[in-house]
Design an enzyme around this catalytic site. Sequence first.
Site, PDB file in Angstrom:
ATOM      1  N   HIS A   9      38.899  18.031 -51.929  1.00  0.00           N
ATOM      2  CA  HIS A   9      40.015  17.157 -51.552  1.00  0.00           C
ATOM      3  C   HIS A   9      39.637  16.209 -50.425  1.00  0.00           C
ATOM      4  O   HIS A   9      38.670  16.427 -49.684  1.00  0.00           O
ATOM      5  CB  HIS A   9      41.215  18.004 -51.111  1.00  0.00           C
ATOM      6  CG  HIS A   9      40.922  18.871 -49.928  1.00  0.00           C
ATOM      7  ND1 HIS A   9      40.938  18.401 -48.629  1.00  0.00           N
ATOM      8  CD2 HIS A   9      40.573  20.177 -49.838  1.00  0.00           C
ATOM      9  CE1 HIS A   9      40.624  19.364 -47.794  1.00  0.00           C
ATOM     10  NE2 HIS A   9      40.394  20.465 -48.498  1.00  0.00           N
ATOM     11  N   GLU A  82      42.474  27.409 -52.194  1.00  0.00           N
ATOM     12  CA  GLU A  82      41.534  27.779 -51.141  1.00  0.00           C
ATOM     13  C   GLU A  82      41.732  29.249 -50.750  1.00  0.00           C
ATOM     14  O   GLU A  82      42.782  29.850 -50.990  1.00  0.00           O
ATOM     15  CB  GLU A  82      41.718  26.872 -49.920  1.00  0.00           C
ATOM     16  CG  GLU A  82      40.746  27.121 -48.775  1.00  0.00           C
ATOM     17  CD  GLU A  82      39.281  26.969 -49.142  1.00  0.00           C
ATOM     18  OE1 GLU A  82      38.800  27.756 -49.989  1.00  0.00           O
ATOM     19  OE2 GLU A  82      38.614  26.091 -48.557  1.00  0.00           O
TER      20      GLU A  82
END
Length: 205
Positions: A9, A82
Amino acid sequence: MTKLYLTRHGQTVWNSERRFQGQQGSPLTEKGIEGAKKLGDRLKNIEFGAIYASPLPRAYDTAEIIKGDRDIKIIKEERIKEMSFGDWEGVKAKVVQESDAEMFNNLWNNPIAYMSEKGETYQQVYDRVIPVIEEIKEKYEGNVLIVAHGIVLAIIMLYVKGRPLKDLWEDEVLPNTSLTIVDAKNDKFNIELYGDISHNDSMTR
């Protein structure tokens, strides 16, 4: 053959403040948005059979930017979220290092020994992430974009390279909006490109 396009990201506010994000997080910064746009421009002529993204906003928003005007639905994949850091999430790395020096050291230097009372171990993350890669290999021929997170991508590349978990951090965390390309055929992987950020050369400093 499946060609995996892997990216992390864009930069977030918490990235810039050096805070643990885990399964919380913060919005993309202007730099993060610009990085995603640059990568999107780089990949604009690539036809993707699928786009997978972590559902966490920083990854999903990055995937939306890269997707551009393609008529394709982004697949939100919970298993590539994550790593959960428990009580560390939202806390600056410096504070964690001072308050829990041993476990902070294990996080980066002794992955097998790292434990989190309310979060995940590396093995737990490995066990949820790698089946996704195997499923994608089985399901798709051609190009697949995966937008995920630093530790998730490190674990994917560990698997690609055939290394044990203890060697996770032989390589540094992949940069935000970097591009890694992996050819996957049967049980063999070939790394075509690794952590490339050349598309960011023209970004505003």
